[in-house]
Design an enzyme around this catalytic site. Structure first.
Site, PDB file in Angstrom:
ATOM      1  N   GLU A  16     115.589 123.291 102.766  1.00 41.77           N
ATOM      2  CA  GLU A  16     115.151 123.417 104.465  1.00 41.77           C
ATOM      3  C   GLU A  16     114.194 124.326 104.632  1.00 41.77           C
ATOM      4  O   GLU A  16     113.642 124.907 103.981  1.00 41.77           O
ATOM      5  CB  GLU A  16     116.648 123.862 105.310  1.00 41.77           C
ATOM      6  CG  GLU A  16     117.537 122.591 105.591  1.00 41.77           C
ATOM      7  CD  GLU A  16     116.800 121.909 106.782  1.00 41.77           C
ATOM      8  OE1 GLU A  16     115.694 122.373 107.110  1.00 41.77           O
ATOM      9  OE2 GLU A  16     117.722 121.079 107.322  1.00 41.77           O
ATOM     10  N   ASN A 150     119.360 121.162 115.144  1.00 37.55           N
ATOM     11  CA  ASN A 150     118.376 120.546 114.521  1.00 37.55           C
ATOM     12  C   ASN A 150     117.054 120.151 115.360  1.00 37.55           C
ATOM     13  O   ASN A 150     117.149 120.121 116.490  1.00 37.55           O
ATOM     14  CB  ASN A 150     118.816 119.307 113.608  1.00 37.55           C
ATOM     15  CG  ASN A 150     119.036 119.621 112.109  1.00 37.55           C
ATOM     16  OD1 ASN A 150     118.201 120.519 111.549  1.00 37.55           O
ATOM     17  ND2 ASN A 150     119.964 119.332 111.669  1.00 37.55           N
ATOM     18  N   ASP A 200     116.761 115.127 111.793  1.00 39.27           N
ATOM     19  CA  ASP A 200     117.109 116.292 111.214  1.00 39.27           C
ATOM     20  C   ASP A 200     115.929 117.172 111.509  1.00 39.27           C
ATOM     21  O   ASP A 200     115.476 117.333 112.950  1.00 39.27           O
ATOM     22  CB  ASP A 200     117.088 116.239 109.480  1.00 39.27           C
ATOM     23  CG  ASP A 200     117.819 117.487 109.277  1.00 39.27           C
ATOM     24  OD1 ASP A 200     117.774 118.502 109.527  1.00 39.27           O
ATOM     25  OD2 ASP A 200     118.745 117.178 107.919  1.00 39.27           O
TER      26      ASP A 200
END
Length: 298
Positions: A16, A150, A200
């Site tokens: 991430e 997100n 996302d």
């Protein structure tokens, strides 16, 4: 046709938050479930890693080259990259609630906007919140009752903030006041229900287009400022998690992906790629530099 390669070291459990450092010409990214932050020097291919005492949902670079500000579990911690030492800076939520901090980034003037989520996404809990953090440590709750924070991105030219609560399949746009950090005039920017995957992490390119990682959808998706999908790049892994522009002229799109971590296992990769790898794409588009958090020594 995009050129895609895997860069960095071994696949992450839950990759991430890729962040390009202009002053170092290096890319940082997190492995949430691996409890680590990695740094890639693209000129040499060397990757270095540092462990953390908890799960780093996101982080930002600061005006102090030695310090990163990391959203780790329920608090923000100051992380010294050179020594690997961490120190608590600001507690945003209570510990042991089942929540953890997740997606976050600096707004155009350097405030850290970061949100939380219930860590077990299969539980269907909506206990997350979105916070705005000033350089003096003042925290303001911007939004509550969030499933999974997100899709945060900022367009300074249009004074706009984007945000996605992943389970809702919606990307929202807001008017964003750069002087106050207030987000108003919420409206639907993109309905993901007609697209493969879910929204996302995200970033903005030099033209103000919004690049969204289509997690579970094997792709990254570009959306114009008018909300029109005008490009979709297929990827060899099922769960891309966040894109970021980097490289000397900000023309490489780095994309983190999810490996063995998370609630649902990833499907095997295609064409020799592995879930969790950091991808580098040559797509003929330039990005914008990430602002730094203005660090003030206590």
């Amino acid at each position: 046709m995009a050129t895609i390669e895997a860069v960095g070291h071994a696949p992450a459990a839950l990759g991430e938050c890729p962040v390009w450092s202009e002053r170092e010409q290096a890319l940082y990214w997190a492995d949430i479930d691996g409890r680590a932050i990695h740094r890639l020097d693209p000129s040499t291919g060397d990757t270095t890693s540092r462990s953390l005492p908890g799960r780093p949902g996101s982080f930002v670079l600061t005006t102090d080259p030695n310090r990163l500000l990391v959203a780790c579990e329920h608090e923000l911690v100051v992380f010294n990259w050179a020594t690997g030492e961490t120190s608590s800076w600001l507690q945003l939520e209570e510990a042991d609630t089942g929540n953890r901090l997740n997606d976050g980034r600096c707004d155009p003037v350097g405030r850290y906007v970061v949100g939380s989520m219930f860590a077990d996404t299969s539980a269907g809990q909506w206990t997350g919140a979105l916070y705005r953090i000033e350089s003096n440590g003042e925290a303001t709750t911007m939004r509550s009752n969030i499933g999974v924070t997100n899709g945060l991105a900022f367009d300074s030219e249009r004074q706009r903030m984007y945000f996605a609560d992943t389970p809702t399949d919606c990307v929202l746009a807001f008017d964003y006041d750069l002087d106050t950090g207030r987000a108003t005039n919420e409206r639907l920017f993109l309905d993901y229900s007609e697209l493969p995957g879910k929204p996302d992490g995200a970033c903005i390119d030099a033209d103000g287009c919004y690049w969204s990682a289509s997690v579970y959808g094997w792709a990254v998706t570009r959306v114009t400022p008018e909300g029109v999908v005008d490009r979709r790049i297929e990827l060899p892994v099922q769960k891309p998690s966040m894109p970021a522009f980097g490289g000397p002229d900000l023309s490489t799109l780095f994309v983190t992906t999810i490996g063995a971590g998370g609630t649902v296992p990833s499907e095997p990769g295609r064409d020799g790629f592995q879930p969790g790898e950091l991808l580098a794409l040559d797509i003929g588009v330039q990005g914008r530099p990430d602002p730094l958090f203005p660090w003030i020594d206590p």
